[in-house]
Design a protein around this motif. Structure first.
Motif, short mmCIF file in Angstrom:
data_model
loop_
_atom_site.label_atom_id
_atom_site.label_comp_id
_atom_site.label_asym_id
_atom_site.label_seq_id
_atom_site.Cartn_x
_atom_site.Cartn_y
_atom_site.Cartn_z
N PRO A 136 0.90 -1.19 -0.25
CA PRO A 136 0.01 0.00 -0.14
C PRO A 136 0.74 1.19 -0.09
CG PRO A 136 -0.84 -1.56 1.57
CD PRO A 136 0.39 -2.07 1.20
N VAL A 137 2.14 1.21 0.12
CA VAL A 137 2.92 2.46 0.42
C VAL A 137 4.04 2.85 -0.55
CG1 VAL A 137 2.48 2.52 2.84
CG2 VAL A 137 4.71 1.58 2.15
N LYS A 138 4.24 1.49 -1.30
CA LYS A 138 5.38 1.63 -2.27
C LYS A 138 5.22 2.72 -3.25
CE LYS A 138 6.36 -3.23 -2.24
NZ LYS A 138 6.12 -4.64 -3.27
N GLY A 139 6.24 3.48 -3.46
CA GLY A 139 6.18 4.39 -4.38
C GLY A 139 5.74 5.91 -3.57
N ARG A 140 5.30 5.85 -2.33
CA ARG A 140 5.13 6.99 -1.72
C ARG A 140 5.84 7.13 -0.34
NH1 ARG A 140 -0.02 7.23 0.60
NH2 ARG A 140 -0.02 5.01 0.89
N PHE A 141 6.00 6.10 0.24
CA PHE A 141 7.00 6.08 1.47
C PHE A 141 8.35 5.96 1.40
CE2 PHE A 141 3.08 5.37 4.72
CZ PHE A 141 2.45 6.33 4.01
N THR A 142 9.44 6.34 2.06
CA THR A 142 10.76 5.95 2.01
C THR A 142 11.14 5.68 3.35
OG1 THR A 142 10.93 7.07 -0.01
CG2 THR A 142 12.92 6.65 1.09
N ILE A 143 11.84 4.77 3.71
CA ILE A 143 12.58 4.34 4.94
C ILE A 143 13.99 4.72 4.62
CG2 ILE A 143 12.71 2.14 4.62
CD1 ILE A 143 12.31 1.71 7.45
N ALA A 144 14.75 5.41 5.53
CA ALA A 144 16.21 5.77 5.51
C ALA A 144 16.66 5.78 6.79
CB ALA A 144 16.47 6.86 4.48
N GLN A 145 18.22 5.57 6.92
CA GLN A 145 18.68 5.77 8.23
C GLN A 145 19.59 6.99 8.24
OE1 GLN A 145 20.62 1.79 7.55
NE2 GLN A 145 22.47 2.66 7.80
N ASP A 146 19.99 7.43 9.40
CA ASP A 146 20.95 8.40 9.39
C ASP A 146 22.46 7.84 9.75
OD1 ASP A 146 20.73 10.16 12.63
OD2 ASP A 146 21.26 7.98 12.16
N SER A 147 23.52 8.67 9.56
CA SER A 147 24.84 8.12 9.69
C SER A 147 25.18 7.45 11.15
CB SER A 147 25.76 9.21 9.66
OG SER A 147 25.61 10.44 10.36
N THR A 148 24.19 7.81 11.90
CA THR A 148 24.60 6.93 13.36
C THR A 148 24.12 5.51 13.38
OG1 THR A 148 22.40 7.69 14.29
CG2 THR A 148 24.29 9.27 14.41
N LYS A 149 23.36 5.23 12.43
CA LYS A 149 22.74 4.05 11.98
C LYS A 149 21.71 3.54 13.49
CE LYS A 149 26.24 2.13 9.31
NZ LYS A 149 27.01 0.76 8.88
N ASN A 150 21.53 4.33 14.00
CA ASN A 150 20.40 4.31 15.37
C ASN A 150 19.35 5.07 15.18
OD1 ASN A 150 22.23 2.25 16.44
ND2 ASN A 150 22.97 3.57 18.14
N LYS A 151 19.13 5.93 14.04
CA LYS A 151 18.02 6.59 13.78
C LYS A 151 17.51 6.12 12.48
CE LYS A 151 16.31 11.11 14.82
NZ LYS A 151 16.63 12.46 15.07
N VAL A 152 16.41 5.97 12.27
CA VAL A 152 15.76 5.79 11.09
C VAL A 152 14.64 6.83 10.76
CG1 VAL A 152 16.33 3.44 10.95
CG2 VAL A 152 14.03 4.07 11.75
N PHE A 153 14.16 7.14 9.68
CA PHE A 153 13.30 7.84 9.39
C PHE A 153 12.13 7.42 8.17
CE2 PHE A 153 15.60 11.46 10.98
CZ PHE A 153 16.74 11.23 10.70
N LEU A 154 11.16 7.97 8.39
CA LEU A 154 9.99 7.30 7.39
C LEU A 154 9.39 8.70 6.75
CD1 LEU A 154 8.28 4.90 6.19
CD2 LEU A 154 6.51 5.28 7.99
N GLN A 155 9.79 8.82 5.44
CA GLN A 155 9.18 9.78 4.84
C GLN A 155 7.91 9.57 4.29
OE1 GLN A 155 10.44 13.04 4.35
NE2 GLN A 155 8.52 13.58 3.26
N MET A 156 6.84 10.26 4.25
CA MET A 156 5.39 9.85 3.79
C MET A 156 4.88 10.89 2.97
SD MET A 156 3.79 8.04 7.39
CE MET A 156 3.57 9.54 8.01
#
Length: 121
Positions: free
Chosen positions: A60-80
């Motif tokens: 349902p979210v393919k092409g709209r949401f993006t998951i990514a991590q920051d350089s510390t690798k202990n933090k992730v983001f979900l861009q919706m």
């Protein structure tokens, strides 16, 4: 024991954007986002293998949401992006010490955040 802290939820109009963040207090290897709408079961949204950088998304979210991590690798983001009313749910961050099994099964995760509400109208 790893603690997960989420932030970034809120209310937006259809077509709007939100960015969720999840920070882990310790090292984890898989971090994922799940969501649960009223009366629905918990659904896998996206996942990232912290070491390899591989990502997975629910249909349902393919092409709209993006998951990514920051350089510390202990933090992730979900861009919706291009949010829809059906995206309305409580969003939970989940993490595990290893990556194995199906990423979208809640029972495969040991650590959970408290949840952050996303409302699209």
């Amino acid at each position: 024991h790893v603690q997960l802290v989420e932030s970034g939820g809120g209310s937006v109009q259809t077509g709007g954007t939100l960015r969720l963040s999840c920070e882990a207090s310790g090292d984890v290897y898989c971090m994922s986002w799940f969501r649960q709408g009223s009366g629905n079961k918990r659904e896998g949204v996206a996942s990232i293998n912290i070491q390899r950088g591989r990502t997975y998304y629910g249909d349902p979210v393919k092409g709209r949401f993006t998951i990514a991590q920051d350089s510390t690798k202990n933090k992730v983001f979900l861009q919706m992006n291009s949010l829809r009313p059906e995206d309305t749910a409580m969003y939970y961050c989940a993490a595990e010490d290893y990556c194995g099994g199906s990423w979208d099964l809640p029972e495969n995760y040991l650590y959970w955040g408290q949840g952050t509400q996303v409302t699209v109208s």
